[in-house]
Design a protein around this motif. Structure first.
Motif, PDB file in Angstrom:
ATOM      1  N   VAL A   9       0.363  -1.545  -0.128  1.00  0.00           N
ATOM      2  CA  VAL A   9      -0.146  -0.022  -0.279  1.00  0.00           C
ATOM      3  C   VAL A   9       0.982   0.980  -0.481  1.00  0.00           C
ATOM      4  CG1 VAL A   9      -1.650  -1.300   1.234  1.00  0.00           C
ATOM      5  CG2 VAL A   9       0.294   0.090   2.546  1.00  0.00           C
TER       6      VAL A   9
ATOM      7  N   LYS B 137       3.623   0.424  -3.752  1.00  0.00           N
ATOM      8  CA  LYS B 137       2.938   0.397  -4.815  1.00  0.00           C
ATOM      9  C   LYS B 137       3.424  -0.658  -5.922  1.00  0.00           C
ATOM     10  CE  LYS B 137      -0.994   3.259  -4.068  1.00  0.00           C
ATOM     11  NZ  LYS B 137       0.051   3.808  -2.259  1.00  0.00           N
TER      12      LYS B 137
ATOM     13  N   ARG C 220       0.609  -6.193   5.170  1.00  0.00           N
ATOM     14  CA  ARG C 220      -0.546  -4.313   4.451  1.00  0.00           C
ATOM     15  C   ARG C 220       0.985  -3.666   3.193  1.00  0.00           C
ATOM     16  NH1 ARG C 220      -0.930  -0.184   7.208  1.00  0.00           N
ATOM     17  NH2 ARG C 220      -1.950   0.809   6.036  1.00  0.00           N
TER      18      ARG C 220
END
Length: 465
Positions: free
Chosen positions: A45, A48, A64
């Protein structure tokens, strides 16, 4: 296939939207189409680009972030805690408490990386104006208190030595001390005395708490004798969450804010918690990713309050991975004590840097808070109700008077109602505790006497000076 409008250049709008493009708002249409494109849930996140860590628990940042971003985020929390609270200065001598578990292993690694970066900056600078803080490591061997076999204890000690030796320069001085060293007699007598003292405590929770208190005294002893100025613990969010509930159950709600802050300067050597915002699951994951070896010493089966609370919080965390953070965040709303900040700084350069940090991070210091009285056994700040037990004059500290200098939790969990057991327990306490009780009692009597004659004292404006 085109949507039929003259401004459309897609050549195939129907792949993304059943409605024809609006010639008046082409940009918003493109944005809406992009939002509808399927997203890859396995992408980090933050960057990316890289894949997120597989098998993350979801409770923290593992799962994450990718490996690099995950590590950078944890180190960022650590560095922010150190910087915003002015924990470590260039002239400090830092002692890291190392238990060989995941939390203390990460704390040691991050402190080492900060020192390594400071050393490189020092070597690259021309004026050499800022020195580099030194680092030591301490391991407290609790074999005598936990009943662990000598073979297992030796294995843990060898692991601790290997970890410290494998760290790159600057070198770290390693201190390996047994828990019973607080007596300062001889090893055999010290071990026997420690065992007899713990046997005098009938409550299992009380025994665990006594070991915890003695461990801190042992860490402080090493720090003071070797000239260290700061003591770093690997206490994390998960540990604090369990302490919040267990302390509440034990009736230590008044002193609770003292134990959960970034800084605890009630001790002679201030205690720092730079991993306060990190979960134990995150720290364990980092150890696995970076190949940081950890080892845990077996300490038997516990059935007291601490073990029950630990199991309860674990169940809560499994149901909702944000529970530990919520507990700590809620407890963080309690007002800290005056000693939950570092003492005044004498060096002008460090003082200026500290004042800048206060302004930048909106840190408010409450210097009007009156001094606290502390429990002689656990060193927790005493509530007025607790301190009132010791409000009568005592010429010589005794078994009976010692209980009046302790908090209500220690009196209930640790001190025995049986006079013989209490006499035995008091006679086996280390001198550092009994002497602190005597000083505390003398101070309380002085304060009580001053309060009684306050009406007869002259103020500064009335004494004619």
């Amino acid at each position: 296939m085109s949507c039929g409008t003259s401004s459309c250049q897609s050549g195939g709008c129907d792949k993304y939207d059943v409605q024809p493009c609006s010639p008046t708002k082409p940009s918003s249409t493109v944005n809406s189409r992009r939002r509808q494109l399927p997203q890859n849930p396995n992408i980090c996140v933050k960057c990316k680009v890289n894949d997120a860590i597989a098998g993350g628990s979801g409770g923290g940042e593992d799962g994450r972030f990718c490996t690099d971003c995950f590590r950078g985020s944890l180190f960022g929390k650590f560095r922010f805690a150190v910087t915003s609270n002015g924990m470590i200065s260039p002239t400090d001598k830092v002692l890291v408490a190392f238990s060989a578990g995941a939390c203390s292993r990460v704390a040691l690694q991050f402190v080492h990386e900060m020192q390594d970066k400071a050393q490189k900056n020092f070597d690259a600078s021309r004026d050499k104006s800022l020195s580099v803080f030194s680092v030591g490591v301490v391991f407290v061997n609790e074999t005598s208190a936990l009943g662990v076999s000598t073979v297992e204890a030796d294995e843990v000690i060898e692991h601790v030595k290997a970890v410290v030796n494998e760290l790159a320069k600057p070198e770290k001085l390693l201190h390996i001390v047994p828990l019973e060293s607080i007596y300062e007699l001889n090893p055999d007598d010290d071990r026997e005395r420690l065992r007899r003292m713990l046997d005098a405590v009938g409550d299992s929770t009380g025994k665990e708490d006594v070991v915890t208190h003695l461990r801190m005294l042992c860490l402080q002893k090493v720090a003071v004798e070797n000239g260290y100025t700061k003591l770093v613990l690997g206490t994390c969010t998960s540990t604090i969450a369990r302490h919040v509930l267990s302390a509440t159950v034990k009736g230590k709600g008044y002193s609770l804010p003292a134990d959960i802050q970034y800084v605890d300067a009630r001790w002679q050597v201030p205690v720092l918690l730079p991993l306060r915002d990190c979960l134990s699951q995150e720290l364990s994951t980092l150890c696995q990713l970076d190949g940081l070896k950890i080892i845990t010493m077996a300490n038997g089966t516990h059935t007291g309050i601490n073990a029950l609370v630990s199991s309860f919080v674990s169940l809560l965390q499994d149901e909702n991975p944000s529970r530990e953070c919520t507990i700590v965040r809620t407890a963080g709303k309690l007002t800290p004590f005056s000693f939950n900040r570092l003492p005044d700084i004498d060096d002008p350069k460090e003082l200026l840097a500290f004042q800048r940090r206060q302004k930048k991070f909106n840190i408010k210091s409450d210097e009007s808070t009156p001094p606290e009285s502390f429990c002689s056994l656990c060193n927790s700040p005493l509530h007025d109700l607790d301190s009132s037990f010791g409000s009568f004059a005592i010429e010589h500290l005794s078994t009976e008077s010692f209980g009046t200098t302790c908090c209500s939790s220690c009196r209930f969990q640790i001190l025995s109602d049986n006079q013989l057991s209490m006499d035995q327990f008091y006679s086996l306490l280390p001198q550092s505790i009994t002497s602190r009780a005597a000083v505390s009692n003398s101070s309380d009597n002085h304060i009580m006497l001053r309060e009684k004659i306050q009406d007869f004292l002259l103020s500064d404006s009335e004494d004619g000076n």
